[in-house]
Scaffold this active site. Sequence first.
Site, PDB file in Angstrom:
ATOM      1  N   MET A 253     -59.373   4.677  10.481  1.00 30.64           N
ATOM      2  CA  MET A 253     -58.470   5.145  11.535  1.00 30.64           C
ATOM      3  C   MET A 253     -59.196   6.131  12.454  1.00 30.64           C
ATOM      4  O   MET A 253     -58.559   6.801  13.272  1.00 30.64           O
ATOM      5  CB  MET A 253     -57.224   5.793  10.922  1.00 30.64           C
ATOM      6  CG  MET A 253     -56.431   4.795  10.072  1.00 30.64           C
ATOM      7  SD  MET A 253     -54.711   5.215   9.864  1.00 30.64           S
ATOM      8  CE  MET A 253     -54.833   6.785   9.018  1.00 30.64           C
TER       9      MET A 253
ATOM     10  N   GLY B  14     -63.051   3.571   0.666  1.00 29.26           N
ATOM     11  CA  GLY B  14     -63.359   4.808  -0.045  1.00 29.26           C
ATOM     12  C   GLY B  14     -62.482   4.997  -1.273  1.00 29.26           C
ATOM     13  O   GLY B  14     -61.278   4.745  -1.250  1.00 29.26           O
TER      14      GLY B  14
ATOM     15  N   VAL C 183     -66.611  11.457  -0.877  1.00 28.56           N
ATOM     16  CA  VAL C 183     -67.522  12.452  -0.314  1.00 28.56           C
ATOM     17  C   VAL C 183     -66.740  13.750  -0.128  1.00 28.56           C
ATOM     18  O   VAL C 183     -65.631  13.741   0.416  1.00 28.56           O
ATOM     19  CB  VAL C 183     -68.104  11.970   1.036  1.00 28.56           C
ATOM     20  CG1 VAL C 183     -69.018  13.032   1.631  1.00 28.56           C
ATOM     21  CG2 VAL C 183     -68.860  10.661   0.845  1.00 28.56           C
TER      22      VAL C 183
ATOM     23  N   LYS D  62     -61.589   7.687  -2.309  1.00 28.31           N
ATOM     24  CA  LYS D  62     -60.631   8.775  -2.071  1.00 28.31           C
ATOM     25  C   LYS D  62     -59.221   8.222  -2.052  1.00 28.31           C
ATOM     26  O   LYS D  62     -58.277   8.868  -2.499  1.00 28.31           O
ATOM     27  CB  LYS D  62     -60.927   9.480  -0.753  1.00 28.31           C
ATOM     28  CG  LYS D  62     -60.218  10.804  -0.699  1.00 28.31           C
ATOM     29  CD  LYS D  62     -60.130  11.358   0.662  1.00 28.31           C
ATOM     30  CE  LYS D  62     -58.695  11.479   1.034  1.00 28.31           C
ATOM     31  NZ  LYS D  62     -58.458  11.387   2.435  1.00 28.31           N
ATOM     32  N   ASP D  63     -59.080   7.012  -1.513  1.00 25.34           N
ATOM     33  CA  ASP D  63     -57.784   6.327  -1.513  1.00 25.34           C
ATOM     34  C   ASP D  63     -57.816   5.308  -2.650  1.00 25.34           C
ATOM     35  O   ASP D  63     -57.826   4.090  -2.415  1.00 25.34           O
ATOM     36  CB  ASP D  63     -57.549   5.674  -0.162  1.00 25.34           C
ATOM     37  CG  ASP D  63     -57.527   6.699   0.959  1.00 25.34           C
ATOM     38  OD1 ASP D  63     -56.476   7.285   1.199  1.00 25.34           O
ATOM     39  OD2 ASP D  63     -58.589   6.947   1.569  1.00 25.34           O
TER      40      ASP D  63
ATOM     41  N   SER E 226     -59.858  13.147   7.668  1.00 23.54           N
ATOM     42  CA  SER E 226     -59.594  13.417   9.097  1.00 23.54           C
ATOM     43  C   SER E 226     -58.464  14.424   9.218  1.00 23.54           C
ATOM     44  O   SER E 226     -58.381  15.167  10.191  1.00 23.54           O
ATOM     45  CB  SER E 226     -59.216  12.130   9.827  1.00 23.54           C
ATOM     46  OG  SER E 226     -60.187  11.135   9.605  1.00 23.54           O
ATOM     47  N   ARG E 227     -57.562  14.449   8.231  1.00 25.21           N
ATOM     48  CA  ARG E 227     -56.397  15.345   8.286  1.00 25.21           C
ATOM     49  C   ARG E 227     -56.776  16.801   8.001  1.00 25.21           C
ATOM     50  O   ARG E 227     -55.944  17.683   8.210  1.00 25.21           O
ATOM     51  CB  ARG E 227     -55.321  14.883   7.310  1.00 25.21           C
ATOM     52  CG  ARG E 227     -54.666  13.579   7.741  1.00 25.21           C
ATOM     53  CD  ARG E 227     -53.470  13.225   6.876  1.00 25.21           C
ATOM     54  NE  ARG E 227     -52.661  12.199   7.495  1.00 25.21           N
ATOM     55  CZ  ARG E 227     -52.700  10.897   7.161  1.00 25.21           C
ATOM     56  NH1 ARG E 227     -53.494  10.474   6.202  1.00 25.21           N
ATOM     57  NH2 ARG E 227     -51.931  10.019   7.781  1.00 25.21           N
TER      58      ARG E 227
ATOM     59  N   GLY F 242     -67.421  11.131   4.947  1.00 27.78           N
ATOM     60  CA  GLY F 242     -66.850  10.106   4.072  1.00 27.78           C
ATOM     61  C   GLY F 242     -66.905   8.735   4.742  1.00 27.78           C
ATOM     62  O   GLY F 242     -67.378   7.754   4.158  1.00 27.78           O
ATOM     63  N   HIS F 243     -66.452   8.689   6.000  1.00 25.06           N
ATOM     64  CA  HIS F 243     -66.521   7.430   6.747  1.00 25.06           C
ATOM     65  C   HIS F 243     -67.980   6.963   6.877  1.00 25.06           C
ATOM     66  O   HIS F 243     -68.274   5.778   6.720  1.00 25.06           O
ATOM     67  CB  HIS F 243     -65.984   7.617   8.170  1.00 25.06           C
ATOM     68  CG  HIS F 243     -64.524   7.927   8.260  1.00 25.06           C
ATOM     69  ND1 HIS F 243     -64.049   9.118   8.736  1.00 25.06           N
ATOM     70  CD2 HIS F 243     -63.425   7.188   7.946  1.00 25.06           C
ATOM     71  CE1 HIS F 243     -62.718   9.102   8.737  1.00 25.06           C
ATOM     72  NE2 HIS F 243     -62.310   7.947   8.244  1.00 25.06           N
TER      73      HIS F 243
HETATM   74  P1  AMP Z   1     -59.165   6.645   7.081  1.00 30.43           P
HETATM   75  O1  AMP Z   1     -59.827   6.663   8.433  1.00 30.43           O
HETATM   76  O2  AMP Z   1     -58.761   8.002   6.599  1.00 30.43           O
HETATM   77  O3  AMP Z   1     -58.085   5.600   6.982  1.00 30.43           O
HETATM   78  O4  AMP Z   1     -60.281   6.185   6.056  1.00 30.43           O
HETATM   79  C1  AMP Z   1     -61.038   5.032   6.271  1.00 30.43           C
HETATM   80  C2  AMP Z   1     -61.828   4.721   5.035  1.00 30.43           C
HETATM   81  O5  AMP Z   1     -62.658   5.825   4.715  1.00 30.43           O
HETATM   82  C3  AMP Z   1     -60.918   4.479   3.813  1.00 30.43           C
HETATM   83  O6  AMP Z   1     -61.465   3.417   3.049  1.00 30.43           O
HETATM   84  C4  AMP Z   1     -61.012   5.793   3.081  1.00 30.43           C
HETATM   85  O7  AMP Z   1     -60.815   5.667   1.685  1.00 30.43           O
HETATM   86  C5  AMP Z   1     -62.443   6.203   3.378  1.00 30.43           C
HETATM   87  N1  AMP Z   1     -62.583   7.646   3.197  1.00 30.43           N
HETATM   88  C6  AMP Z   1     -61.844   8.623   3.790  1.00 30.43           C
HETATM   89  N2  AMP Z   1     -62.223   9.836   3.344  1.00 30.43           N
HETATM   90  C7  AMP Z   1     -63.212   9.617   2.434  1.00 30.43           C
HETATM   91  C8  AMP Z   1     -64.011  10.479   1.616  1.00 30.43           C
HETATM   92  N3  AMP Z   1     -63.881  11.793   1.627  1.00 30.43           N
HETATM   93  N4  AMP Z   1     -64.928   9.896   0.811  1.00 30.43           N
HETATM   94  C9  AMP Z   1     -65.070   8.550   0.780  1.00 30.43           C
HETATM   95  N5  AMP Z   1     -64.358   7.699   1.534  1.00 30.43           N
HETATM   96  C10 AMP Z   1     -63.436   8.216   2.348  1.00 30.43           C
END
Ligand code: AMP
Length: 282
Positions: free
Chosen positions: A30, A148, A177, A150-151, A187-188, A36-37
């Site tokens: 997103m 990730g 990460v 994380k989810d 991101s939040r 992490g990304h």
């Molecule tokens: P998001 O943009 O938050 O929807 O995340 C996009 C992808 O990045 C998803 O697969 C998340 O699980 C992964 N992600 C977000 N934060 C982390 C993190 N801290 N470590 C590893 N992967 C992450």
Amino acid sequence: MLIIKTIAEMRQFVSEARKNNRSVGLVPTMGYFHRGHLALMEKAVQQCDVVVTSLYVNPLQFGPAEDFAAYPKDLERDAKLAESVGVDVIFAPTDREMYPAGFDTTVSVGDTITGKLCGLSRPGHFTGVATVVTKLFNIVQPDKAFFGQKDAQQVLVIKRMVQDLNMNVEIVPVPIVREKDGLAMSSRNVYLTPEQRQAATVLYKSLQLAQEQVKKGQRDGAEICRLVKEKINSEPLAELDYVEIYSYPELKSIDKINGAALLAVAAKFGLARLIDNIILEA
Ligand code: AMP
């Protein structure tokens, strides 16, 4: 690096890559990138010839009282970061491109995986996720897609969907990460005031506490959850959502930890609803 905004152009790009026998990796996001990304993108670059990162704040996975409108955005900054790790394409479609008038189909994964944790706290969330990821898989047709840990529940939802619907893509999970002080990157995190940012470190500390307990021989899931809740509630700025333990990867309810278990936590710090998790191994 290309920035592609239409499905037609995205399909065209991928069909060219396929003609040249190049493998395609997809990293769904997103946006508002952090390390992490970038870890997901780096892994994709290592494993695939061509890497597409999708950048789309998917309205379908947000509840009416959630932060859809406030979600941070900076395409220019994101493009520089993605390019720096070797991403070939950012796919950034508009809402109208993804959900044109008349759109009326969703993908929902069953309750065994989605009827708990974030699936309970955020009704409809995983249907939104499964639907957009299905669309992205159909548009990009990746050989591998990177998600990730994380989810952690999201990874299980996607794996279930891919298996059940015979989708021809390998799901590659990537470890969490963290910031130096343990806070999982998100991101939040930009929503946090300095005080809330400090307070939010309690999430990872509570997971570490649980891990220590398991190392010492504690196997009682309810007792571990109690200690983790107590730790999070000791932080006045934390508003606890859930602390739960399930068998991993089945996500079945367990009393005792024997084998792998997922300990997952969610809490709000001001406007930011943050999640974190750890796999406990008995
Ligand atoms: P998001 O943009 O938050 O929807 O995340 C996009 C992808 O990045 C998803 O697969 C998340 O699980 C992964 N992600 C977000 N934060 C982390 C993190 N801290 N470590 C590893 N992967 C992450």
